[in-house]
Design a protein around this motif. Structure first.
Motif, PDB file in Angstrom:
ATOM      1  N   GLY A  35      93.106  27.133  77.674  1.00 26.32           N
ATOM      2  CA  GLY A  35      94.173  27.486  78.600  1.00 26.32           C
ATOM      3  C   GLY A  35      94.824  28.826  78.391  1.00 26.32           C
ATOM      4  N   GLY A  36      94.234  29.711  77.585  1.00 26.70           N
ATOM      5  CA  GLY A  36      94.809  31.034  77.400  1.00 26.70           C
ATOM      6  C   GLY A  36      95.661  31.172  76.154  1.00 26.70           C
ATOM      7  N   GLU A  37      95.682  30.154  75.309  1.00 22.84           N
ATOM      8  CA  GLU A  37      96.508  30.215  74.105  1.00 22.84           C
ATOM      9  C   GLU A  37      95.839  31.007  72.984  1.00 22.84           C
ATOM     10  N   GLY A  38      94.524  31.221  73.069  1.00 26.83           N
ATOM     11  CA  GLY A  38      93.814  31.917  72.011  1.00 26.83           C
ATOM     12  C   GLY A  38      93.051  30.950  71.132  1.00 26.83           C
ATOM     13  N   SER A  54      98.056  33.459  64.957  1.00 31.70           N
ATOM     14  CA  SER A  54      98.599  34.708  65.509  1.00 31.70           C
ATOM     15  C   SER A  54      97.753  35.912  65.141  1.00 31.70           C
ATOM     16  N   GLY A  55      97.019  35.844  64.036  1.00 38.79           N
ATOM     17  CA  GLY A  55      96.227  36.986  63.606  1.00 38.79           C
ATOM     18  C   GLY A  55      94.970  37.203  64.406  1.00 38.79           C
ATOM     19  N   ILE A  56      94.587  36.223  65.237  1.00 36.39           N
ATOM     20  CA  ILE A  56      93.418  36.390  66.103  1.00 36.39           C
ATOM     21  C   ILE A  56      93.929  36.748  67.483  1.00 36.39           C
ATOM     22  N   THR A  57      93.801  38.001  67.842  1.00 33.13           N
ATOM     23  CA  THR A  57      94.485  38.503  69.035  1.00 33.13           C
ATOM     24  C   THR A  57      93.595  38.381  70.259  1.00 33.13           C
ATOM     25  N   GLY A  63     100.845  30.641  79.864  1.00 39.18           N
ATOM     26  CA  GLY A  63     101.776  30.372  78.776  1.00 39.18           C
ATOM     27  C   GLY A  63     102.207  31.637  78.070  1.00 39.18           C
ATOM     28  N   SER A  64     102.137  31.601  76.731  1.00 39.90           N
ATOM     29  CA  SER A  64     102.581  32.749  75.940  1.00 39.90           C
ATOM     30  C   SER A  64     101.529  33.846  75.865  1.00 39.90           C
TER      31      SER A  64
END
Length: 939
Positions: free
Chosen positions: A247-250, A288-291, A691-692
């Protein structure tokens, strides 16, 4: 294959020709050596279709890469000077393989392969046997060896009443830590149509020895997994699970998965949210470190002892070229391994020279030398992908030192993928907004007019120029609504009709999207007030009270033409979309006395039509001519000829638009430009804002049904300028946001409000966002993007158009008469097609009552109303003493066609007349009944 799994102490692993491979650092395919090459990626196999996460399999001749794609699990062989997917070897025991997990070598020299099956008929992941000596030593999957692990069609784990979850992703890992049996191996499974993460213990054992349990779920509350999962063994012996969120969260991770155990009673399929254990397992959290916001493809490279070395992730955004990322879990560093490929002629568009990855979808690692296989297909996310237009690229592993990364991360150099291109770069218009879900609107005034915005903190306010920083605007606290009626504001709409009995006053409609929402609030606006700057006058009112607008958290509003057959006195209709259900409603006479306003249910989102109840509208909407444009959870849609909806009480469908890839994006907001000087049929601006994750703003041309990326980030004012000061209002400042420092380019996040300035030929597009989604006050922005004409000469794309000729949803209104204490009013209806059944009931006041749904009719022969209470065995019910808004649904369960009854029971004081709705499905040959229903029996 991966090296020996540390959690599986089953003996020494035998690697064929391992010494030769390691010493020469070559890529071995079909037993032949190909010199390793540095990035960019080398086009090794062409003509494949939807290559997902395949696997390297050892064989007597040295080993081969096996592709998991449209043709099945297929071996890659040497053919002349090239490599090809050998279709004669393709195994289809998993109908739609998307990821392969390779087990250790068995005592007879064979291997178990665990294959995800993402087909629409998937019965779960399939275990097959691979023989490395078969087919003259090239290796082959044993025919007829496959069976579904965990149990065929395991109820509640692989499927529910709506169909298979479609297992998309598999990875081997440790069993439940409470299992003390040695040599236990588990398979972790993720799904496209479910958020669950399952674990199958003893997966290499006979079926009777296996056990299955739900141990976690994806971080994204809306989506499952399509592009893979991976297990990574840490230096301390624990194993973490990494998830390509859809969903785009990574990429998210579940820590120490062995200690993650299901909650008590997890065999119950309704248990989907296990508790977080003390060691951090179970809950998936974004890394967070995987952009990356569009993780597609995942693979792990291990060291010789089975400890993880690298995690590879495919970053495949829709608005930029894909890149291959390499993440170091131990340090948190990220490398950008490769963003380009050796130039080749496109198979999708012959004559086009391609130098980048397109539609990256799968990754795999050669465990001997670290060579990386990268599958891409420009149509991989499209239903009915084009045949044979994909590729498998390779880049050499780091063992030979010949494959330098595009960017190597360190404590002082955090590598990120190249920024996506933008047609325009918006400038900052205003700081200090909070959850501006509806965006701006322009209100004319004596001094030329101002932008107004409804946000969560300040209410509905006028925006004026900041005198100390003339390049910025901010809300004027002296020109906001008084806060007595409006709660959290959504989209606002200006009515150009003069209010009856006044000389120049107008109505402004504002959606209210909090949980107490009454629907839509109407303000009266005087353009001459406040010294000619314009202001709100009089008292705001709730529109169409008791007509079904409350309870849906209204968010999107659009003023459009009157409904078909409306009297000549009608000026406009107001269309309303909410967050909590997928129905679009129309207020037919918004300028009238609210008590006389009527409301129709006119359309239904594609998401809800497909059985996803509760999938409504996320942000701003818009009308061009007679068409209504909407942002949905799955993409962007249009309702054609909205004034004719509903037809014979049949709600109109929404039609997906050619903006991004429908189903893999998140529609957050719409802005429309009907100026014929800008486009002959109008332009639509659409925000894909998952989302974020970073948002992408598209520009869509109605005339050609084509779109392009318009903006992806905005420019913050330069440091040391007056505009660099953050103004939360005209009279309020706050410190800089470290996430968006002066001079930086800031990505849009939670960009739900779009608006196009209609008052001149400028066509400026205003984008409202808030990275905190209202969690912190005054942290959002409004951006101003200049208009640039849509490119000329674009080849039009056929528009699907038309109404749905098949099954359709009926949405009927039910007037509930006055009910005495302990009395029931009941309504029988017949659903002529299977589907979700729902009902809402709005009481005049909050009091004790119950809303229930039954199969058949338990009230046959009884009067209506009748002094009778609730009966046993309802399908679903709601009983409360503290609300006036009732809502029941069978979702996500689809009920069979047949007769059903809804009961409205008054358990409190005498209840004045009220209203309700019932929604259900009919087949193509059964029209919906007239609305409102008269009498209690319908068909």
């Amino acid at each position: 294959m991966r090296t020996a799994l540390a959690w599986r102490e089953s003996g020494t692993r035998r690697w064929l020709r391992r010494g030769t491979i390691a010493a020469t650092s070559v890529l071995m395919i079909a037993g032949l050596a190909v010199a390793a090459s540095a990035a960019p990626g080398v086009d090794t196999v062409a003509g494949v279709t939807t290559p997902f996460n395949g696997a390297w399999l050892d064989s007597t001749d040295g080993g081969h890469y096996w592709d998991a794609g449209r043709n099945g699990l297929c071996r890659v062989d040497k053919s002349g000077d090239t490599f090809v997917e050998n279709t004669a070897t393709c195994d289809g025991q998993a109908k739609a393989p998307t990821q392969v997990a390779v087990g250790p070598e068995r005592s007879d020299g064979t291997y178990f392969l665990y294959v995800a099956d993402m087909s629409t008929a998937s019965a779960g992941p399939v275990r097959v046997t691979y023989d490395p000596t078969a087919d003259g030593g090239q290796g082959r999957i044993v025919a007829g060896s496959g069976f579904v692990v965990g149990g065929l069609n395991t109820v509640g784990f692989y499927s529910d009443a709506t169909g298979p979850f479609q297992s998309s992703s598999v990875a081997l890992g440790p069993c439940d830590a409470t299992i003390t049996t040695p040599q236990c191996t588990a398979l972790y499974v993720a799904f496209e149509r479910s958020k669950r993460i399952e674990r199958i213990n003893f997966v290499d054992q006979p079926l009777a020895s296996q056990s299955i349990e739900t141990i976690s779920k994806t971080n994204d509350i809306r989506k499952g997994v399509r592009y893979g999962i991976a297990t990574f063994r840490n230096a301390d012996g624990t194993t973490d699970l990494y998830i390509d969120e859809l969903g785009g969260e990574g990429v998210s991770t579940v820590k120490d998965i062995a200690t993650c155990q299901p909650s008590e009673g997890a065999a119950d399929p309704t248990v989907t949210n296990p508790p977080v254990n003390q060691l951090g397992g179970c809950a998936a959290t974004v890394v967070s470190g995987i952009t990356t916001n569009f993780a597609q493809g995942i693979a792990v490279q291990d060291d010789a002892d089975g400890t993880g070395r690298y995690l590879y992730v495919g970053d495949s955004p829709e608005n930029a070229s894909p890149s291959v990322l390499r993440y170091h879990p131990g340090t948190g560093f990220q490398d950008v391994v490769s963003s380009t490929v050796a130039a080749y002629d496109s198979r999708l568009n012959p004559g086009q020279v391609v130098t980048t990855y397109t539609g990256l979808g799968g990754l795999a690692v050669n465990p001997h030398n670290g060579d990386l296989f990268i599958g891409d297909d420009p149509t991989i996310a499209v239903e009915g992908a084009a045949i044979g237009v994909g590729h498998i690229f390779t880049i050499a592993g780091d063992s030979g030192g010949t494959a330098p990364a595009d960017c190597t991360g360190s404590a002082t150099n955090h590598c990120v993928p190249p920024a996506p291109p933008s047609t325009v770069t918006p400038s900052l218009y205003a700081d200090g907004v909070t959850a501006p879900a509806g965006g701006l609107t322009f209100l004319p005034s004596s001094d030329g007019g101002h932008m107004w915005l409804a946000d969560e903190s300040s209410g509905f306010c006028r925006f004026d120029v900041v005198s100390q920083a003339p390049g910025l605007h901010a809300s004027d606290p002296s020109a906001c609504d008084d806060g007595t009626v409006l709660g959290s504001g959504g989209q606002s709409v200006y009515d150009d009709s003069v209010v009856s009995g006044t000389t120049d006053e107008h109505y402004v409609y504002v959606a209210q999207n909090d949980h107490l929402s009454p629907g839509v609030v109407r303000f009266t606006y005087d353009p001459t007030a406040k010294g000619g700057a314009g202001g709100l006058v009089g008292t705001a009112v709730i529109m169409a009270p008791g007509a079904g607008l409350n309870g849906d958290r209204a968010n999107g509003l659009a003023l459009g033409p009157c409904k078909a057959g409306a009297p000549s006195t009608c000026k406009h209709s107001l269309y309303v979309g909410g967050l909590l259900d997928g129905f679009i409603r129309r207020i037919n006479n918004p300028e009238d006395d609210p008590r006389n306003q009527t409301v129709d249910v006119v359309a239904e989102t594609t998401d809800q039509k497909n059985g996803n109840a509760g999938r409504g509208i996320n942000g701003s909407i818009g009308v061009i001519g007679n068409d209504l444009y909407l942002p949905e959870d799955s993409g962007f849609t249009v309702v054609r000829n909205i004034t004719a909806c509903p037809t014979n009480n049949l709600v109109c469908p929404t039609i997906p638009l050619n903006i991004g890839t429908f189903g893999s994006i998140f529609g957050a907001g719409i802005g429309v430009d009907a100026n014929p000087l800008h486009s002959v049929a109008g332009l639509v601006y659409a925000s894909d804002s998952p989302g974020s994750a970073n948002a992408t703003i598209y520009q869509y041309d109605v005339a050609t049904n084509t779109s392009r990326v318009y903006a992806t980030r905005g420019q913050m004012p330069p440091a040391d300028t007056a505009e660099a000061t953050v103004y939360c209002t005209l009279t309020c400042t706050r410190p800089d946001d470290p996430a968006d420092p002066p001079g930086s380019q800031a990505p849009f996040k939670f960009a739900q409000g779009l608006f196009v300035d209609p008052n001149s030929d400028s066509g400026t597009v205003y984008i409202a966002d808030d990275a905190t989604a209202g969690a912190r006050g005054a942290r959002g922005h409004v951006w101003a993007a200049p208009f640039i004409p849509y490119p000329s000469g674009v080849t039009p794309v056929p528009f699907p158009g038309g109404a749905d000729p098949g099954a359709h949803t009926c949405a009927v209104t039910v007037p509930v008469p006055t009910l005495a204490t302990a009395n029931t009013y009941w309504v029988q209806f017949t659903a002529h097609d299977p589907g979700v059944l729902s009902s809402t009931w709005q009481l005049p006041v909050a009091q004790s009552a119950q809303l229930l749904l039954y199969a058949n009719n338990p009230f046959t022969g009884l009067a209506d109303p009748v002094a009778k209470g609730p009966l046993v065995n309802p399908i679903v019910k709601q009983a409360t003493t503290t609300t006036a808004a009732f809502a029941i649904t069978t979702a996500p369960t689809s009920e069979a066609a047949g007769t059903y009854t809804v009961q409205f029971f008054n358990a409190g004081k005498t209840l004045a007349a009220s209203h309700a709705t019932i929604t259900y499905s009919n087949d193509a040959g059964s029209p919906c009944p007239a609305s409102p229903l008269v009498g209690h029996v319908v068909s």
